[in-house]
Design an enzyme around this catalytic site. Structure first.
Site, PDB file in Angstrom:
ATOM      1  N   GLU A  14      31.731  54.735 -47.145  1.00  0.00           N
ATOM      2  CA  GLU A  14      31.667  53.779 -46.035  1.00  0.00           C
ATOM      3  C   GLU A  14      31.160  54.449 -44.769  1.00  0.00           C
ATOM      4  OE1 GLU A  14      33.803  54.831 -43.525  1.00  0.00           O
ATOM      5  OE2 GLU A  14      34.575  56.329 -44.910  1.00  0.00           O
TER       6      GLU A  14
ATOM      7  N   GLU B 166      32.065  58.660 -45.602  1.00  0.00           N
ATOM      8  CA  GLU B 166      30.697  58.543 -46.121  1.00  0.00           C
ATOM      9  C   GLU B 166      30.630  58.542 -47.650  1.00  0.00           C
ATOM     10  OE1 GLU B 166      28.289  61.713 -44.544  1.00  0.00           O
ATOM     11  OE2 GLU B 166      28.785  61.251 -42.452  1.00  0.00           O
TER      12      GLU B 166
END
Length: 359
Positions: A183, A326
Protein backbone atom coordinates in the site's frame (compact mmCIF):
# COMPACT_ATOMS: atom_id res chain seq x y z
CA UNK A 1 -22.69 -0.18 -11.57
CA UNK A 2 -25.38 0.21 -8.94
CA UNK A 3 -25.08 -0.85 -5.32
CA UNK A 4 -27.15 -4.04 -5.81
CA UNK A 5 -24.84 -5.23 -8.58
CA UNK A 6 -21.74 -4.38 -6.52
CA UNK A 7 -23.00 -6.34 -3.51
CA UNK A 8 -23.97 -9.33 -5.68
CA UNK A 9 -20.50 -9.32 -7.23
CA UNK A 10 -18.94 -9.29 -3.76
CA UNK A 11 -21.25 -12.05 -2.55
CA UNK A 12 -20.40 -14.16 -5.61
CA UNK A 13 -16.72 -13.90 -4.71
CA UNK A 14 -17.36 -14.80 -1.07
CA UNK A 15 -19.14 -17.98 -2.18
CA UNK A 16 -15.97 -19.09 -4.01
CA UNK A 17 -13.78 -19.02 -0.91
CA UNK A 18 -13.23 -22.47 0.60
CA UNK A 19 -10.95 -23.77 3.34
CA UNK A 20 -7.58 -25.27 2.53
CA UNK A 21 -7.74 -28.81 1.13
CA UNK A 22 -7.30 -31.25 4.03
CA UNK A 23 -6.22 -34.16 1.81
CA UNK A 24 -3.32 -32.21 0.30
CA UNK A 25 -2.30 -30.93 3.72
CA UNK A 26 -2.18 -34.53 4.92
CA UNK A 27 -0.16 -35.68 1.90
CA UNK A 28 2.31 -32.84 2.40
CA UNK A 29 2.70 -33.66 6.09
CA UNK A 30 3.35 -37.33 5.27
CA UNK A 31 6.09 -36.41 2.83
CA UNK A 32 7.70 -33.87 5.15
CA UNK A 33 7.70 -36.43 7.98
CA UNK A 34 9.99 -38.61 5.83
CA UNK A 35 12.61 -36.03 4.86
CA UNK A 36 16.26 -36.79 5.59
CA UNK A 37 16.52 -34.67 8.72
CA UNK A 38 15.28 -34.79 12.32
CA UNK A 39 11.52 -34.59 12.58
CA UNK A 40 10.19 -31.13 11.68
CA UNK A 41 13.67 -29.64 12.06
CA UNK A 42 12.81 -26.72 9.79
CA UNK A 43 9.88 -25.75 11.98
CA UNK A 44 7.74 -22.93 10.61
CA UNK A 45 9.14 -23.44 7.12
CA UNK A 46 7.55 -26.88 7.03
CA UNK A 47 4.27 -25.53 8.41
CA UNK A 48 4.31 -23.03 5.56
CA UNK A 49 4.91 -25.83 3.04
CA UNK A 50 1.86 -27.68 4.37
CA UNK A 51 -0.22 -24.50 4.13
CA UNK A 52 0.88 -23.92 0.54
CA UNK A 53 -0.07 -27.47 -0.41
CA UNK A 54 -3.49 -27.00 1.19
CA UNK A 55 -4.03 -23.62 -0.46
CA UNK A 56 -3.12 -24.73 -3.96
CA UNK A 57 -4.24 -28.40 -3.84
CA UNK A 58 -0.81 -29.46 -5.01
CA UNK A 59 2.29 -31.22 -3.68
CA UNK A 60 4.24 -28.97 -6.02
CA UNK A 61 2.68 -25.60 -5.14
CA UNK A 62 3.18 -23.07 -7.95
CA UNK A 63 5.01 -20.03 -6.58
CA UNK A 64 7.36 -18.93 -9.38
CA UNK A 65 5.19 -16.09 -10.74
CA UNK A 66 5.06 -13.42 -8.06
CA UNK A 67 3.66 -9.90 -7.94
CA UNK A 68 3.41 -7.22 -5.27
CA UNK A 69 0.26 -5.14 -5.66
CA UNK A 70 0.49 -1.63 -4.21
CA UNK A 71 -2.94 -0.16 -3.49
CA UNK A 72 -2.89 3.64 -3.33
CA UNK A 73 -5.24 5.98 -1.46
CA UNK A 74 -5.19 9.33 0.32
CA UNK A 75 -6.85 10.22 3.62
CA UNK A 76 -8.80 13.28 4.70
CA UNK A 77 -7.69 12.73 8.29
CA UNK A 78 -4.20 13.99 7.39
CA UNK A 79 -5.67 17.47 7.89
CA UNK A 80 -5.48 16.71 11.62
CA UNK A 81 -1.67 16.54 11.62
CA UNK A 82 -1.38 12.78 12.16
CA UNK A 83 1.56 12.31 9.78
CA UNK A 84 5.04 13.76 9.55
CA UNK A 85 4.63 14.13 5.79
CA UNK A 86 2.09 16.05 3.68
CA UNK A 87 -0.42 14.15 1.49
CA UNK A 88 1.45 15.26 -1.66
CA UNK A 89 4.03 12.57 -0.86
CA UNK A 90 1.55 9.86 -1.90
CA UNK A 91 1.65 11.00 -5.54
CA UNK A 92 5.41 11.48 -5.42
CA UNK A 93 5.90 7.91 -4.22
CA UNK A 94 3.59 6.53 -6.92
CA UNK A 95 5.84 8.08 -9.54
CA UNK A 96 8.86 6.67 -7.76
CA UNK A 97 7.31 3.19 -7.88
CA UNK A 98 6.72 3.56 -11.60
CA UNK A 99 10.33 4.70 -12.14
CA UNK A 100 11.54 1.67 -10.19
CA UNK A 101 13.38 3.76 -7.61
CA UNK A 102 11.62 2.87 -4.35
CA UNK A 103 12.50 0.34 -1.68
CA UNK A 104 9.81 -2.06 -2.87
CA UNK A 105 11.24 -2.00 -6.40
CA UNK A 106 14.68 -3.10 -5.19
CA UNK A 107 13.27 -5.83 -2.96
CA UNK A 108 10.85 -7.06 -5.62
CA UNK A 109 13.64 -7.29 -8.19
CA UNK A 110 15.69 -9.34 -5.75
CA UNK A 111 12.74 -11.68 -5.22
CA UNK A 112 12.02 -11.96 -8.95
CA UNK A 113 8.63 -10.35 -8.46
CA UNK A 114 6.74 -7.78 -10.45
CA UNK A 115 5.20 -4.63 -9.01
CA UNK A 116 1.67 -3.51 -9.88
CA UNK A 117 0.49 -0.06 -8.75
CA UNK A 118 -3.27 0.46 -8.42
CA UNK A 119 -4.87 3.87 -7.81
CA UNK A 120 -8.08 3.36 -5.85
CA UNK A 121 -8.26 6.64 -3.99
CA UNK A 122 -5.36 9.05 -4.51
CA UNK A 123 -5.93 12.80 -4.71
CA UNK A 124 -3.97 12.90 -7.99
CA UNK A 125 -5.51 11.45 -11.16
CA UNK A 126 -2.16 10.31 -12.64
CA UNK A 127 -3.62 10.88 -16.11
CA UNK A 128 -0.24 10.41 -17.82
CA UNK A 129 0.56 7.20 -15.96
CA UNK A 130 -2.88 5.77 -16.70
CA UNK A 131 -2.57 6.72 -20.37
CA UNK A 132 0.81 5.00 -20.55
CA UNK A 133 -0.50 1.88 -18.80
CA UNK A 134 2.03 2.37 -16.00
CA UNK A 135 -0.60 1.99 -13.27
CA UNK A 136 -4.04 0.41 -12.97
CA UNK A 137 -6.88 2.92 -12.52
CA UNK A 138 -9.62 1.78 -10.11
CA UNK A 139 -10.33 5.14 -8.51
CA UNK A 140 -13.28 5.34 -6.13
CA UNK A 141 -12.63 8.90 -4.96
CA UNK A 142 -9.96 11.55 -4.52
CA UNK A 143 -9.09 10.54 -0.97
CA UNK A 144 -11.42 9.78 1.91
CA UNK A 145 -13.31 12.33 3.96
CA UNK A 146 -11.92 13.38 7.34
CA UNK A 147 -13.20 10.66 9.67
CA UNK A 148 -13.07 12.98 12.67
CA UNK A 149 -16.24 14.71 11.40
CA UNK A 150 -18.09 11.74 9.93
CA UNK A 151 -17.61 8.53 7.93
CA UNK A 152 -14.48 8.28 5.82
CA UNK A 153 -16.64 7.10 2.90
CA UNK A 154 -20.15 5.91 2.13
CA UNK A 155 -21.03 2.24 2.47
CA UNK A 156 -21.46 2.09 -1.31
CA UNK A 157 -17.92 3.37 -1.77
CA UNK A 158 -16.67 0.83 0.77
CA UNK A 159 -18.22 -1.97 -1.29
CA UNK A 160 -16.74 -0.47 -4.46
CA UNK A 161 -13.26 -0.36 -2.89
CA UNK A 162 -13.44 -4.04 -1.96
CA UNK A 163 -14.83 -4.80 -5.39
CA UNK A 164 -11.91 -2.97 -7.02
CA UNK A 165 -9.46 -5.21 -5.20
CA UNK A 166 -11.34 -8.32 -6.29
CA UNK A 167 -11.21 -7.09 -9.89
CA UNK A 168 -7.43 -6.69 -9.64
CA UNK A 169 -7.08 -10.23 -8.25
CA UNK A 170 -9.26 -11.58 -11.06
CA UNK A 171 -7.22 -9.72 -13.68
CA UNK A 172 -3.93 -11.10 -12.34
CA UNK A 173 -5.05 -14.64 -11.49
CA UNK A 174 -4.07 -16.21 -14.81
CA UNK A 175 -0.54 -14.83 -14.74
CA UNK A 176 0.41 -14.79 -11.05
CA UNK A 177 0.94 -17.62 -8.55
CA UNK A 178 1.61 -15.60 -5.40
CA UNK A 179 0.29 -12.11 -4.62
CA UNK A 180 1.83 -9.66 -2.18
CA UNK A 181 -0.42 -6.99 -0.64
CA UNK A 182 1.22 -3.58 -0.33
CA UNK A 183 0.00 0.00 0.00
CA UNK A 184 0.81 3.67 -0.24
CA UNK A 185 -1.14 6.48 1.40
CA UNK A 186 0.14 9.18 3.70
CA UNK A 187 -1.70 9.02 7.02
CA UNK A 188 -2.92 5.44 6.63
CA UNK A 189 -1.61 4.16 9.97
CA UNK A 190 -4.35 6.30 11.52
CA UNK A 191 -7.34 4.48 9.95
CA UNK A 192 -5.50 1.18 10.41
CA UNK A 193 -5.19 1.86 14.12
CA UNK A 194 -8.88 2.72 14.29
CA UNK A 195 -9.69 -0.57 12.56
CA UNK A 196 -7.46 -2.44 15.01
CA UNK A 197 -9.20 -0.76 17.96
CA UNK A 198 -12.64 -1.74 16.66
CA UNK A 199 -11.82 -5.40 16.02
CA UNK A 200 -9.59 -6.06 19.04
CA UNK A 201 -11.39 -3.97 21.63
CA UNK A 202 -8.08 -2.64 22.89
CA UNK A 203 -7.45 0.98 23.88
CA UNK A 204 -6.34 3.35 21.15
CA UNK A 205 -3.34 4.49 23.20
CA UNK A 206 -2.05 0.88 23.32
CA UNK A 207 -2.35 0.47 19.55
CA UNK A 208 -1.14 3.79 18.18
CA UNK A 209 2.40 4.03 16.82
CA UNK A 210 4.58 6.76 15.40
CA UNK A 211 3.94 5.91 11.74
CA UNK A 212 6.26 8.11 9.70
CA UNK A 213 8.24 9.09 12.80
CA UNK A 214 6.07 11.61 14.63
CA UNK A 215 7.18 13.07 17.98
CA UNK A 216 5.49 12.74 21.38
CA UNK A 217 3.21 15.74 20.89
CA UNK A 218 2.10 14.52 17.48
CA UNK A 219 1.57 11.02 18.88
CA UNK A 220 -0.73 12.35 21.60
CA UNK A 221 -2.65 14.27 18.93
CA UNK A 222 -2.91 11.15 16.75
CA UNK A 223 -4.37 9.16 19.65
CA UNK A 224 -6.92 11.90 20.33
CA UNK A 225 -7.88 12.09 16.64
CA UNK A 226 -8.53 8.34 16.45
CA UNK A 227 -10.56 8.40 19.65
CA UNK A 228 -12.67 11.28 18.30
CA UNK A 229 -13.28 9.41 15.03
CA UNK A 230 -14.38 6.27 16.85
CA UNK A 231 -16.66 8.20 19.20
CA UNK A 232 -18.21 10.15 16.33
CA UNK A 233 -18.73 7.23 13.95
CA UNK A 234 -19.33 4.25 16.26
CA UNK A 235 -18.26 1.55 13.76
CA UNK A 236 -19.88 -1.86 14.22
CA UNK A 237 -17.25 -4.59 14.77
CA UNK A 238 -19.72 -7.20 13.52
CA UNK A 239 -19.99 -5.47 10.13
CA UNK A 240 -16.69 -5.16 8.28
CA UNK A 241 -18.12 -2.89 5.61
CA UNK A 242 -19.40 -0.53 8.28
CA UNK A 243 -15.94 -0.37 9.87
CA UNK A 244 -14.31 0.23 6.49
CA UNK A 245 -16.80 2.95 5.57
CA UNK A 246 -16.58 4.81 8.86
CA UNK A 247 -12.87 4.71 9.71
CA UNK A 248 -11.09 2.99 6.80
CA UNK A 249 -9.43 3.92 3.55
CA UNK A 250 -9.93 3.16 -0.12
CA UNK A 251 -6.62 1.31 -0.34
CA UNK A 252 -7.44 -0.70 2.79
CA UNK A 253 -10.72 -1.80 1.23
CA UNK A 254 -8.96 -2.68 -2.02
CA UNK A 255 -6.45 -4.81 -0.09
CA UNK A 256 -9.37 -6.63 1.51
CA UNK A 257 -10.76 -7.26 -1.96
CA UNK A 258 -7.41 -8.42 -3.32
CA UNK A 259 -7.23 -10.96 -0.51
CA UNK A 260 -10.79 -12.16 -1.11
CA UNK A 261 -10.15 -12.46 -4.84
CA UNK A 262 -6.89 -14.33 -4.31
CA UNK A 263 -8.59 -16.78 -1.94
CA UNK A 264 -11.39 -17.34 -4.44
CA UNK A 265 -8.71 -18.38 -6.95
CA UNK A 266 -6.88 -20.49 -4.33
CA UNK A 267 -3.85 -18.20 -4.57
CA UNK A 268 -1.60 -17.53 -1.57
CA UNK A 269 -1.50 -13.87 -0.63
CA UNK A 270 1.37 -12.47 1.42
CA UNK A 271 0.21 -9.69 3.73
CA UNK A 272 2.87 -7.05 4.28
CA UNK A 273 2.61 -4.94 7.43
CA UNK A 274 0.14 -2.99 9.54
CA UNK A 275 -2.00 -1.40 6.84
CA UNK A 276 -2.19 -4.58 4.74
CA UNK A 277 -3.15 -6.54 7.85
CA UNK A 278 -5.93 -4.04 8.53
CA UNK A 279 -7.18 -4.91 5.05
CA UNK A 280 -6.87 -8.61 5.92
CA UNK A 281 -8.95 -7.98 9.04
CA UNK A 282 -11.71 -6.44 6.92
CA UNK A 283 -11.53 -9.37 4.48
CA UNK A 284 -11.69 -11.89 7.32
CA UNK A 285 -14.73 -10.17 8.79
CA UNK A 286 -16.49 -10.65 5.45
CA UNK A 287 -15.36 -14.27 4.96
CA UNK A 288 -13.39 -16.01 7.73
CA UNK A 289 -12.00 -18.71 5.41
CA UNK A 290 -9.73 -16.13 3.74
CA UNK A 291 -7.42 -16.67 6.71
CA UNK A 292 -6.51 -20.01 5.13
CA UNK A 293 -4.81 -18.14 2.26
CA UNK A 294 -2.96 -15.51 4.27
CA UNK A 295 0.79 -15.58 4.80
CA UNK A 296 2.01 -12.94 7.23
CA UNK A 297 5.26 -11.47 5.94
CA UNK A 298 6.59 -9.81 9.06
CA UNK A 299 5.80 -8.16 12.38
CA UNK A 300 5.71 -4.39 11.95
CA UNK A 301 7.17 -1.97 14.46
CA UNK A 302 3.66 -0.46 14.76
CA UNK A 303 2.04 -1.72 18.02
CA UNK A 304 -1.36 -2.14 16.40
CA UNK A 305 0.04 -4.73 14.01
CA UNK A 306 0.68 -7.31 16.70
CA UNK A 307 -2.87 -6.90 17.99
CA UNK A 308 -4.30 -7.56 14.53
CA UNK A 309 -2.03 -10.57 14.02
CA UNK A 310 -3.30 -12.01 17.29
CA UNK A 311 -6.90 -11.42 16.22
CA UNK A 312 -6.27 -13.15 12.90
CA UNK A 313 -4.18 -15.91 14.51
CA UNK A 314 -1.30 -15.25 12.14
CA UNK A 315 2.39 -15.84 12.83
CA UNK A 316 4.85 -13.59 10.98
CA UNK A 317 7.62 -15.19 8.96
CA UNK A 318 10.05 -12.36 9.70
CA UNK A 319 10.66 -9.88 12.51
CA UNK A 320 13.08 -7.24 11.21
CA UNK A 321 11.67 -4.07 12.79
CA UNK A 322 10.32 -2.97 9.39
CA UNK A 323 7.93 -0.03 9.04
CA UNK A 324 8.33 1.06 5.42
CA UNK A 325 5.12 -0.36 3.98
CA UNK A 326 4.84 -0.47 0.17
CA UNK A 327 4.77 -4.29 0.29
CA UNK A 328 8.46 -4.41 1.22
CA UNK A 329 8.02 -7.18 3.77
CA UNK A 330 5.88 -9.16 1.34
CA UNK A 331 8.68 -9.07 -1.24
CA UNK A 332 11.18 -10.33 1.34
CA UNK A 333 8.81 -13.11 2.42
CA UNK A 334 8.46 -14.34 -1.17
CA UNK A 335 11.95 -15.77 -0.81
CA UNK A 336 10.81 -17.74 2.23
CA UNK A 337 7.77 -19.04 0.37
CA UNK A 338 9.96 -20.35 -2.44
CA UNK A 339 12.26 -21.96 0.13
CA UNK A 340 9.31 -23.78 1.72
CA UNK A 341 8.25 -25.18 -1.65
CA UNK A 342 11.83 -26.22 -2.42
CA UNK A 343 11.94 -28.24 0.80
CA UNK A 344 8.65 -29.94 -0.04
CA UNK A 345 9.56 -30.78 -3.63
CA UNK A 346 13.34 -31.13 -3.79
CA UNK A 347 14.62 -32.78 -0.61
CA UNK A 348 15.09 -36.54 -0.66
CA UNK A 349 13.18 -38.74 1.75
CA UNK A 350 14.88 -41.38 3.88
CA UNK A 351 13.48 -44.04 1.53
CA UNK A 352 14.85 -42.26 -1.55
CA UNK A 353 18.24 -41.83 0.14
CA UNK A 354 18.39 -45.51 1.10
CA UNK A 355 18.87 -44.83 4.83
CA UNK A 356 16.86 -45.54 7.94
CA UNK A 357 13.96 -43.24 8.60
CA UNK A 358 13.44 -40.89 11.54
CA UNK A 359 12.96 -42.47 14.96
Amino acid sequence: MNNTQAVSFLDATLRKVYPQDFEYRQLAEERLEQLTMPRWALGDLLDLAVDLAGMTRSLRPPVARKKVVIMVGDHGVTAEGVSKYPPEVTAQMVRNFVRGGAGINALARQAGAGVCVVDVGARDDFADLVREGAIMAKKIGHGTANMVYGPAMTRTHAVMAVEAGIEVANALAAEVDVLGAGEMGIGNTTPSTAIAAVFTGRKVAELTGRGTGIDDIQLANKIAVIEKALTRNKPNAKDGLDVLAKVGGFEIGAIAGLILGAAAHRKPVIVDGFISTAGAMIASSLEPFVRDYLICAHRSAEPGHGALLDALRLRPLLDLNLRLGEGSGAALAMNVVEAAVAILTEMATFAEAGVAGPR
